[in-house]
Design a protein around this motif. Structure first.
Motif, PDB file in Angstrom:
ATOM      1  N   LEU A 231     -19.256   1.348 106.892  1.00 49.49           N
ATOM      2  CA  LEU A 231     -19.878   0.498 105.862  1.00 49.49           C
ATOM      3  C   LEU A 231     -18.565  -0.468 105.277  1.00 49.49           C
ATOM      4  O   LEU A 231     -18.500   0.146 104.073  1.00 49.49           O
ATOM      5  CB  LEU A 231     -20.566   1.266 104.738  1.00 49.49           C
ATOM      6  CG  LEU A 231     -21.919   2.120 105.449  1.00 49.49           C
ATOM      7  CD1 LEU A 231     -22.188   3.199 104.502  1.00 49.49           C
ATOM      8  CD2 LEU A 231     -22.832   1.265 105.964  1.00 49.49           C
ATOM      9  N   ILE A 232     -18.329  -1.313 105.685  1.00 51.06           N
ATOM     10  CA  ILE A 232     -17.213  -1.994 105.387  1.00 51.06           C
ATOM     11  C   ILE A 232     -17.577  -2.990 104.062  1.00 51.06           C
ATOM     12  O   ILE A 232     -18.697  -3.469 104.213  1.00 51.06           O
ATOM     13  CB  ILE A 232     -16.673  -3.112 106.638  1.00 51.06           C
ATOM     14  CG1 ILE A 232     -16.014  -2.211 107.591  1.00 51.06           C
ATOM     15  CG2 ILE A 232     -15.596  -4.099 106.090  1.00 51.06           C
ATOM     16  CD1 ILE A 232     -15.760  -2.881 109.025  1.00 51.06           C
TER      17      ILE A 232
ATOM     18  N   THR B 110     -13.925 -10.502 105.278  1.00 52.17           N
ATOM     19  CA  THR B 110     -13.497  -9.050 105.826  1.00 52.17           C
ATOM     20  C   THR B 110     -14.245  -8.828 107.293  1.00 52.17           C
ATOM     21  O   THR B 110     -13.590  -8.260 107.998  1.00 52.17           O
ATOM     22  CB  THR B 110     -13.639  -8.123 104.734  1.00 52.17           C
ATOM     23  OG1 THR B 110     -13.125  -8.412 103.610  1.00 52.17           O
ATOM     24  CG2 THR B 110     -13.061  -6.797 105.379  1.00 52.17           C
ATOM     25  N   LEU B 111     -15.589  -8.879 107.087  1.00 53.69           N
ATOM     26  CA  LEU B 111     -16.395  -8.402 108.354  1.00 53.69           C
ATOM     27  C   LEU B 111     -15.990  -9.395 109.437  1.00 53.69           C
ATOM     28  O   LEU B 111     -16.001  -8.817 110.432  1.00 53.69           O
ATOM     29  CB  LEU B 111     -17.780  -8.473 107.843  1.00 53.69           C
ATOM     30  CG  LEU B 111     -18.473  -7.328 107.260  1.00 53.69           C
ATOM     31  CD1 LEU B 111     -19.854  -7.847 106.509  1.00 53.69           C
ATOM     32  CD2 LEU B 111     -18.598  -6.083 108.256  1.00 53.69           C
ATOM     33  N   PHE B 112     -16.165 -10.546 109.314  1.00 53.97           N
ATOM     34  CA  PHE B 112     -15.766 -11.589 110.347  1.00 53.97           C
ATOM     35  C   PHE B 112     -14.517 -11.250 110.851  1.00 53.97           C
ATOM     36  O   PHE B 112     -14.086 -11.410 112.159  1.00 53.97           O
ATOM     37  CB  PHE B 112     -15.686 -13.155 109.720  1.00 53.97           C
ATOM     38  CG  PHE B 112     -15.408 -14.232 110.904  1.00 53.97           C
ATOM     39  CD1 PHE B 112     -16.425 -14.498 111.759  1.00 53.97           C
ATOM     40  CD2 PHE B 112     -14.084 -14.601 111.013  1.00 53.97           C
ATOM     41  CE1 PHE B 112     -16.192 -15.538 112.769  1.00 53.97           C
ATOM     42  CE2 PHE B 112     -13.722 -15.275 112.021  1.00 53.97           C
ATOM     43  CZ  PHE B 112     -14.550 -15.817 112.868  1.00 53.97           C
TER      44      PHE B 112
ATOM     45  N   THR C  63     -30.052   1.190 110.437  1.00 50.45           N
ATOM     46  CA  THR C  63     -30.066   2.463 111.223  1.00 50.45           C
ATOM     47  C   THR C  63     -28.623   2.861 111.060  1.00 50.45           C
ATOM     48  O   THR C  63     -28.367   4.160 111.060  1.00 50.45           O
ATOM     49  CB  THR C  63     -29.849   1.848 112.733  1.00 50.45           C
ATOM     50  OG1 THR C  63     -31.216   1.289 113.039  1.00 50.45           O
ATOM     51  CG2 THR C  63     -29.982   2.910 113.670  1.00 50.45           C
ATOM     52  N   LEU C  64     -27.509   2.071 110.777  1.00 50.14           N
ATOM     53  CA  LEU C  64     -25.992   2.540 110.511  1.00 50.14           C
ATOM     54  C   LEU C  64     -26.319   3.282 109.141  1.00 50.14           C
ATOM     55  O   LEU C  64     -25.585   4.732 109.137  1.00 50.14           O
ATOM     56  CB  LEU C  64     -25.279   1.498 110.253  1.00 50.14           C
ATOM     57  CG  LEU C  64     -23.863   1.667 109.668  1.00 50.14           C
ATOM     58  CD1 LEU C  64     -23.001   2.731 110.762  1.00 50.14           C
ATOM     59  CD2 LEU C  64     -22.962   0.778 109.599  1.00 50.14           C
ATOM     60  N   VAL C  65     -27.016   2.961 108.196  1.00 52.47           N
ATOM     61  CA  VAL C  65     -27.230   3.835 106.870  1.00 52.47           C
ATOM     62  C   VAL C  65     -27.809   5.093 107.168  1.00 52.47           C
ATOM     63  O   VAL C  65     -27.513   6.063 106.513  1.00 52.47           O
ATOM     64  CB  VAL C  65     -27.708   2.810 105.917  1.00 52.47           C
ATOM     65  CG1 VAL C  65     -28.246   3.608 104.685  1.00 52.47           C
ATOM     66  CG2 VAL C  65     -27.191   1.549 105.410  1.00 52.47           C
ATOM     67  N   ALA C  66     -28.742   5.107 108.141  1.00 54.59           N
ATOM     68  CA  ALA C  66     -29.438   6.197 108.386  1.00 54.59           C
ATOM     69  C   ALA C  66     -28.548   7.202 108.830  1.00 54.59           C
ATOM     70  O   ALA C  66     -28.755   8.569 108.454  1.00 54.59           O
ATOM     71  CB  ALA C  66     -30.829   5.993 109.440  1.00 54.59           C
TER      72      ALA C  66
END
Length: 443
Positions: free
Chosen positions: A146-147, A311-313, A181-184
């Motif tokens: 979770l960046i 940051t994500l890119f 889904t990542l948060v799940a």
């Protein structure tokens, strides 16, 4: 092993503090004594491994001022106040400020022991919870994915830690491509069921009978066990929960009610409702919706996350560059500003696709980020969000990205970064502190 709890006894009268210390020591407590609040403050601070017993009336810093100082440092620190006869109104005020409890002189020693046990148990729970939260938030695994350092992402991580350790069912919603889904996965990984089964199932594109049998059984051919059995004791994630027909919603609610509290199997429902003007609340039966939404997480859209976009890119581009065996493209100031201003209707999924295409075109030596953004919007100009930001924010975001990228490329070598960016050490240190960058993260 449980952390040993201390009791700090603060009283200007030597006989009183020694008497309290001896009694509590005989009761099995580890005590330390202080003749003044000023002395105690040199030791007792945030995360102090114990509790405080303090007289209210003391020369110099009195007990009320001492209590307020302690509450400003650590509002969860249990402080037991000792008052003289007739000082009950002052004790009540101390409780309002944040005292754990109070004792009126002359007090019953057994009552002191009872309060000390309650206070130390409370403190142990608080410190254990803090330690767990630090371990989870700083650790590897799902939480690391979770960046982002934007306020909305900090709040999201806090919500995941809070709800992950709770027992109830959870509803996750948000725009498409935001990472539901990542948060799940993260909720499961930080909770009590982390070592148990984690089952994901999409409810979309299934007919009513097939859905009911897949979730609850019986299965026609016996090749699969029902989901409620497959996930028993763990977490069952139902993606596209809004696609469940009314009859299946009713069965799901009945099954959840049968489990009781706490639930043996936790439901994490994900809503991907795309119908314009409708929410999950509009399509689920009210009793099921409110049962799920008692604990709810709404993911922030990418356009609200500020410099997290850069940051994500950067991270995504580096991953794709490694996969394709080439160098990641470096953003210009103009391209960084365009990424920050883009509306990102597809959110992180759209950014991921754009990063991959940017790497591929950089490998060929053609194209720009601007052209990719225009291709995404099918217009002559890249679409920009209406949420304008001051120029200073764009400059700072670009500057942080440059320092972050350079530090990672040189694996934390301060000298190499100073040379490449033509910055004196003091300026680099100040900017890294300003942007929350730590050299140890790059070593």
């Amino acid at each position: 092993m449980a952390q040993a709890m201390k009791i700090a006894i603060v009283d200007d009268e030597q006989d009183m503090r020694q008497s309290i210390s001896q009694w509590l020591a005989l009761s099995g407590f580890d005590t330390e004594t202080y003749a003044s609040a000023e002395d105690a403050l040199k030791t007792v601070g945030a995360d102090y491994p114990g509790v405080v017993v303090s007289d209210i009336k003391m020369p110099g810093m009195d007990g009320m001022t001492f209590l307020k100082r302690l509450m400003s440092v650590d509002s969860a620190l249990p402080v037991i106040m000792i008052t003289g006869h007739g000082d009950v109104p002052m004790a009540v005020e101390a409780m309002r400020v944040g005292a754990f409890d109070f004792l009126e002189k002359p007090f019953n020693p057994d009552r002191m022991t009872e309060l000390a046990k309650k206070a130390t148990n409370s403190r142990r729970l608080t410190l254990d919870s803090r330690a767990l939260r630090r371990e989870l938030s700083d650790g590897s695994g799902m939480m690391k994915k979770l960046i982002g350092t934007s306020p909305v992402m900090e709040r999201l991580r806090e919500d995941i830690l809070d709800l992950g350790q709770a027992e109830g069912h959870v509803l996750i919603d948000g725009e498409t491509g935001t990472g539901k889904t990542l948060v799940a996965h993260a909720l499961h990984s930080v909770g009590a069921k982390a070592g148990r089964k984690f089952v994901i199932f999409s409810c979309a594109g299934q007919d009513e009978l097939r859905l009911a049998r897949r979730i609850f059984g019986p299965m026609d051919d016996g090749s699969q066990i029902p989901l409620i059995e497959e996930a028993r004791g763990g977490t069952l994630v139902l993606e596209d929960v809004d696609a469940l027909p009314p009859s299946v919603q009713a069965r799901l609610l009945a099954w959840m009610n049968e489990q009781g509290t706490p639930a043996e199997t936790r439901i994490v429902a994900i809503s991907n409702l795309q119908e314009q003007g409708k929410t999950c609340e509009d399509v689920l039966r009210p009793d099921l919706y409110y049962r799920l939404a008692a604990m709810k997480i709404t993911l922030p859209p990418l356009r609200t996350r500020g410099e997290d976009i850069l940051t994500l890119f950067t991270r995504l581009a580096e991953q794709f560059a490694e996969e394709y065996g080439c160098d990641a493209p470096e953003l210009s100031a103009q391209e960084a500003a365009e990424l920050l201003q883009a509306p990102w209707p597809g959110n992180i999924r759209q950014l991921q696709n754009l990063a991959e295409r940017a790497v591929l075109q950089a490998r060929r030596g053609t194209g720009t980020i601007t052209s990719l953004l225009m291709a995404d919007t099918d217009t002559a100009q890249p679409a920009m969000t209406t949420e304008g930001k001051p120029l200073k924010e764009y400059v700072e975001a670009f500057e942080r990205m440059l320092i972050d990228n350079t530090m990672r490329r040189h694996k934390g070598s301060i000298v190499a970064v100073m040379d490449e960016l033509c910055l004196p050490r003091r300026t680099l240190n100040e900017k890294m502190a300003k942007y929350g960058l730590t050299r140890s993260d790059y070593l």
